[in-house]
Every structure is written in structure tokens, then in C-alpha cells.
Motif scaffolding. Structure first.
Motif, mmCIF file in Angstrom:
data_model
loop_
_atom_site.group_PDB
_atom_site.id
_atom_site.type_symbol
_atom_site.label_atom_id
_atom_site.label_comp_id
_atom_site.label_asym_id
_atom_site.label_seq_id
_atom_site.Cartn_x
_atom_site.Cartn_y
_atom_site.Cartn_z
ATOM 1 N N ALA A 85 0.830 -1.207 0.000
ATOM 2 C CA ALA A 85 0.000 0.000 0.000
ATOM 3 C C ALA A 85 0.866 1.260 0.000
ATOM 4 O O ALA A 85 0.515 2.268 -0.627
ATOM 5 N N THR A 86 2.017 1.189 0.683
ATOM 6 C CA THR A 86 2.946 2.318 0.675
ATOM 7 C C THR A 86 3.506 2.565 -0.717
ATOM 8 O O THR A 86 3.656 3.719 -1.145
ATOM 9 N N VAL A 87 3.817 1.489 -1.442
ATOM 10 C CA VAL A 87 4.303 1.627 -2.820
ATOM 11 C C VAL A 87 3.227 2.257 -3.705
ATOM 12 O O VAL A 87 3.515 3.115 -4.545
ATOM 13 N N VAL A 88 1.974 1.854 -3.514
ATOM 14 C CA VAL A 88 0.870 2.447 -4.282
ATOM 15 C C VAL A 88 0.757 3.939 -3.982
ATOM 16 O O VAL A 88 0.602 4.766 -4.885
ATOM 17 N N LEU A 89 0.840 4.298 -2.707
ATOM 18 C CA LEU A 89 0.766 5.712 -2.322
ATOM 19 C C LEU A 89 1.946 6.492 -2.886
ATOM 20 O O LEU A 89 1.773 7.616 -3.376
ATOM 21 N N PHE A 90 3.140 5.907 -2.833
ATOM 22 C CA PHE A 90 4.325 6.558 -3.401
ATOM 23 C C PHE A 90 4.137 6.810 -4.900
ATOM 24 O O PHE A 90 4.474 7.888 -5.409
ATOM 25 N N SER A 91 3.587 5.831 -5.615
ATOM 26 C CA SER A 91 3.347 5.982 -7.045
ATOM 27 C C SER A 91 2.322 7.078 -7.319
ATOM 28 O O SER A 91 2.474 7.870 -8.266
ATOM 29 N N MET A 92 1.279 7.155 -6.490
ATOM 30 C CA MET A 92 0.265 8.197 -6.658
ATOM 31 C C MET A 92 0.859 9.578 -6.451
ATOM 32 O O MET A 92 0.589 10.508 -7.233
#
Length: 307
Positions: free
Chosen positions: A282-289
């Protein structure tokens, strides 16, 4: 012999100067190396390590950390709670960023017109920004309680009391309002600095050409504030994407996950359910966003203006 001595003097001086430059650059690079190593160890390495965790079944209660590939991401995007947190986070950004920038710009424009007590008003508006987020969140929570001040005033004037933070349809907007209220001072200061850096001759030339206040604002102020607007939009967007403390203290993500942000969901996955692999994913998804949104805003908003 005298000629030979005079010829050697510039060479010796040049060698000494070159040695002094080398020592100076060596000192500068050594001073830069220390914060660079700190930044790499504190920022870059944990980010890279989180990518590794996101590809593993990382349970704090288990010694085995098997590699599962993209399974954590697949699990996340089949989780309705995580999808709800993404939706809520986008609502935070879509409503909070324009509201925060508009409020900060309006107050900055009003303060720019003041000739007296400008510093006093600037300090008053900036105080909430340096106040504890937890304290501000709890004050808003107490005000918006069922038996809080706002409902008491509504009853006093004969209106129906509201649920506010207890309503799935209202609560997210009150959380956004608290974040905007606390961040107005920062945006005001940034916009006021940008406004004061605009030369007055542009406004004088526009007034001579017959431009009214709205035309001067639209065709002079806004274009010349473009670098400030780009900076403010990116900073505000990142701040709203990382909404955590206000959500945790005002609603804890409720009611019915209507205010749950991505960061709060990551916190719950990691430290309540001990699912570090899914939390890292989820952190990787947030970083990508955050990365994609920042690049998009730079592309769309960053325009060069020449006068």
C-alpha cells in the motif's frame, strides 16, 4: 638567474593556488557527503527496503518471509476497505487542495492591502500552522460532538442538530475543513511572499491601459504567481495524500470507513493486523500516486510567462 627566478614565481604561485582550490573543493564535498549519507540511510534505503517487503509475505509474528511476488498488490486491490481509502484520499485532494489554496490566496490579497498591523495579522493566521495537529483535531472533535458548541448554537436558533463527525456523508468534509483551517497560515505566507515580489510597474502599466481590478488580477497577478501556485499545489497535494493525524484523532477512519485515508489504512495493516507485506504494498501504491500526481501537476501548471 634573475629571469629564471621571476619565471618560477608565477609557476609556484599557480601551484599554490591550485592546491588551495583542491583543498577547498575537498572540504566542500566532504561537508556535502555527510548529509548525503544521512539522506541515503534515512530516506532512500528504507524506500528501497519497503519495495522488498511489498513482494514478500511479511508477518511480524512469523520468522519466515517467503517471496510472493505481486500477491500483496492483488490482495489489496480486491480489498474493499483499501479501495475505499483510495477514494477517500482522492476526495481529500480534490476538495482540500483548491479550498486551501483559495483561502490562502484570498487572505494574502487582503493582507497585502493593509498598511498597518500587517505583521500582527500575519502572525495570527500563522499560529494554527505551528500548533499541535493532535490538539487542533481534538478541539474540532469537541466542537462537532453531538452535544458540542455547534449543535448547541443550532438548537438555540431553532434548527435541527447534526451528526457532523458521526455522519458517513458529512464527516470527511469536516476533516478536510480542519486541515484547511490549520494550513491557511502556511499558504498565506507563501502567496504573500509571491505577491510582494511582483513589481508594481506591471500593475501601473495595466492601469494606464485601462485594466480594472479583476483584469489586473487575472492577467498580471495570476500569471506572475504561477511558480508559487505550482509549489503550493504540489505541497498541498502531498500533504492531503498523506492525511493521517487529523483522521486518526477526529474519526479514526469512521464512521463506516467514510474518512479512512490511505496512510491510516497502512498504519492499521502494519501495527494492528501485523500485515507488513500488504502495508508495504500500500505504501508503494501511495508513493506511485504522489509521484504521478506531482509530475502531472508540474506538466500542466508550470508555464513560463514573459512580460
Amino acid at each position: 638567474m634573475e629571469r629564471l627566478g621571476t619565471e618560477r614565481q608565477p609557476a609556484v604561485f599557480f601551484k599554490k593556488r591550485l592546491g588551495f582550490r583542491k583543498q577547498r573543493y575537498l572540504f566542500i564535498y566532504s561537508c556535502l557527503l555527510i548529509p548525503l549519507l544521512f539522506f541515503l540511510c534515512i530516506r532512500i534505503l528504507p524506500i528501497l527496503y519497503s519495495f522488498n517487503i511489498s513482494l514478500r509475505e511479511w508477518d511480524l509474528l512469523s520468522e519466515q518471509k517467503p517471496f510472493v511476488g505481486l500477491q500483496n498488490f492483488i490482495t489489496l486491490f480486491h480489498d474493499p476497505v483499501f479501495l475505499q481509502s483510495i477514494h477517500n484520499t482522492l476526495v481529500y485532494v480534490a476538495i482540500g487542495v483548491p479550498g486551501q489554496l483559495l483561502a490562502g490566496l484570498i487572505i494574502a490579497l487582503l493582507l497585502q492591502r493593509l498598511n498597518r498591523s500587517r505583521g500582527l495579522f500575519r502572525t495570527i493566521y500563522f499560529i494554527p500552522y505551528v500548533t499541535s495537529v493532535v490538539a487542533v483535531s481534538w478541539v474540532f472533535r469537541w466542537i462537532l460532538m453531538k452535544n458540542g458548541i455547534i449543535n448547541a448554537l443550532l438548537l438555540h436558533v431553532g434548527l435541527e442538530p447534526q451528526l457532523f463527525l458521526g455522519s458517513p456523508s458529512q464527516s470527511i468534509y469536516w476533516v478536510i475543513a480542519s486541515i484547511i483551517w490549520q494550513s491557511i497560515g502556511f499558504q498565506m505566507l507563501i502567496f504573500l511572499t509571491g505577491l510582494e515580489s511582483i513589481p508594481s510597474m506591471y500593475y501601473d502599466a495595466a492601469a494606464i491601459d485601462g485594466a480594472g481590478p479583476w483584469q489586473r488580477f487575472r492577467h498580471v497577478t495570476v500569471p506572475l504567481l504561477n511558480p508559487v501556485i505550482v509549489f503550493s499545489v504540489i505541497i498541498a497535494s502531498i500533504s492531503f495524500l498523506q492525511s493521517f493525524a487529523q483522521v486518526l484523532n477526529m474519526t479514526s477512519g469512521g464512521p463506516l470507513n467514510s474518512t479512512l485515508s490511505m496512510v491510516l489504512h497502512i498504519y492499521n495493516l502494519a501495527f494492528k493486523h501485523f500485515k507488513m507485506g500488504e502495508a508495504a504494498a500500500a505504501t508503494v501504491v501511495l508513493f506511485s500516486m504522489i509521484l504521478l500526481l506531482s509530475l502531472l501537476q508540474l506538466k500542466v501548471l508550470n508555464k513560463k510567462v514573459d512580460y
